[in-house]
Scaffold this active site. Structure first.
Site, mmCIF file in Angstrom:
data_model
loop_
_atom_site.group_PDB
_atom_site.id
_atom_site.type_symbol
_atom_site.label_atom_id
_atom_site.label_comp_id
_atom_site.label_asym_id
_atom_site.label_seq_id
_atom_site.Cartn_x
_atom_site.Cartn_y
_atom_site.Cartn_z
ATOM 1 N N THR A 228 -2.359 -9.477 11.335
ATOM 2 C CA THR A 228 -0.991 -9.250 11.814
ATOM 3 C C THR A 228 -0.707 -7.792 12.170
ATOM 4 O OG1 THR A 228 -0.175 -9.004 9.539
ATOM 5 C CG2 THR A 228 -0.021 -11.198 10.542
ATOM 6 N N GLU B 83 -5.480 -8.846 3.689
ATOM 7 C CA GLU B 83 -4.913 -9.919 4.513
ATOM 8 C C GLU B 83 -6.021 -10.753 5.148
ATOM 9 O OE1 GLU B 83 -2.906 -10.555 8.820
ATOM 10 O OE2 GLU B 83 -2.020 -8.916 7.657
ATOM 11 N N SER C 156 -3.185 0.224 6.148
ATOM 12 C CA SER C 156 -3.853 -0.017 7.426
ATOM 13 C C SER C 156 -2.926 0.231 8.610
ATOM 14 C CB SER C 156 -4.375 -1.456 7.474
ATOM 15 O OG SER C 156 -4.905 -1.764 8.742
ATOM 16 N N ASN C 157 -1.697 -0.293 8.540
ATOM 17 C CA ASN C 157 -0.811 -0.148 9.699
ATOM 18 C C ASN C 157 -0.345 1.298 9.873
ATOM 19 O OD1 ASN C 157 2.308 0.061 8.891
ATOM 20 N ND2 ASN C 157 1.300 -1.222 7.367
ATOM 21 N N HIS D 99 0.840 -1.190 0.000
ATOM 22 C CA HIS D 99 0.000 0.000 0.000
ATOM 23 C C HIS D 99 0.883 1.251 0.000
ATOM 24 C CE1 HIS D 99 -3.482 -2.526 1.770
ATOM 25 N NE2 HIS D 99 -3.613 -2.372 0.475
#
Length: 295
Positions: free
Chosen positions: A170, A128, A227-228, A41
């Site tokens: 994760t 994921e 996302s992270n 991403h």
């Protein structure tokens, strides 16, 4: 002026492995090269790969018109069905799924074969999680908040009498994972837990929080679709009101930067070192110029 960069900022092992895999496939000379979904991403990396001839397959439907070539599976992983469809088109698969994600695939497969239903703590629309769902051999449910877990118990009361396996995306928020676990324990009794949050993710979030607590301004570098990176931003924002999310150096608010006494910098797992350096270089240049004008 003090600028502190988080040691964990930037590419994690799984992302670096996936990106390096695509570049190796390009260098091999075999064409065409595809990735199933953007390899990471990050717009800048994806654009560079496209300029080198790599094509992105955005959905299973797009496979219908293809044949031959190499498909690199990104670090997020994919379902069994996707792999089978790729092979059915006569295409070569190069699997760059993160080993930590692969571990979850094995867990849900094995636990499902034991008859356990699967609860995934994560975002249902994240690739994921969608890949994990595609490896479940029993019914699966995806939740991301304690309230959603409580609703699950109401909407599916029969689950209270079933054996349940719980895993996590994760890159899920560690503090939110703990809250969800507490709720699961209250609602269900026959549960097997697997803490599958990546250790690098835990460390990155922990370091970001610590840095935010002692900085009067935070800069989080990452793609808005990551996302992270978004989780890092929200964690930092909770502990440092002046937190800014930037994709590249062009997004920096220099008026904010030059008036900060202590600046913390972190970056998501899909942020290349090159972009981090560009952001830091621009901050340094502007701070030096500001220092000259105030002397």
């Amino acid at each position: 002026m003090e600028v502190t960069v988080a040691k964990s900022a930037g590419f994690c092992f799984g992302v670096k492995r996936a990106v390096d895999t695509v570049y190796r496939e390009i260098e091999s000379g075999e064409k065409p090269v595809y990735t199933f979904g953007p390899i990471i991403h990050n717009e800048q990396v994806v654009e560079d790969l496209e300029n080198r001839g790599v094509q992105v397959i955005h959905s299973e439907d797009e496979l219908e018109g293809l044949s031959g070539g190499t498909v690199v599976i990104r670090s997020h992983g994919v379902s069994r069905d996707v792999c089978e469809k790729i092979e059915a088109r006569g295409m070569k698969i190069v699997d760059a799924t993160c080993p930590f994600v692969k571990k979850i695939h094995r867990i849900v497969d094995e636990e499902g074969r034991k008859g356990r239903h699967v609860v995934i703590i994560g975002s249902a629309d994240h690739p994921e999680v969608q890949g994990i769902q595609g490896h479940c051999t029993t019914e699966s449910f995806t939740m991301k908040t304690p309230k959603e877990i409580e609703k699950l118990a109401i909407n599916f009361p029969e689950l209270k009498n079933k054996e349940i396996c719980v895993v996590a995306q994760t890159t899920f928020d560690v503090s939110q994972w703990k809250k969800c676990l507490e709720t699961v324990k209250k609602v269900y009794t026959n549960v097997t837990f697997f803490d599958t949050i990546c250790s690098a993710t835990s460390e990155r979030q922990k370091e970001a929080m610590s840095l935010a607590e002692k900085s009067d301004l935070m800069v989080v570098i990452g793609d808005k679709s990551s996302s992270n990176s978004c989780k890092l931003y929200h964690i930092c924002k909770e502990h440092c009101e002046r937190t800014f999310f930037v994709q590249t150096s062009e997004d920096l608010d220099m008026q904010e930067i030059i008036h900060a006494d202590s600046i913390g910098v972190t970056a998501g797992a899909s942020t290349p070192a090159r972009i981090i350096k560009e952001v830091l270089d621009k901050m340094t240049d502007m701070l030096n110029k500001f220092g000259e004008t105030t002397m």
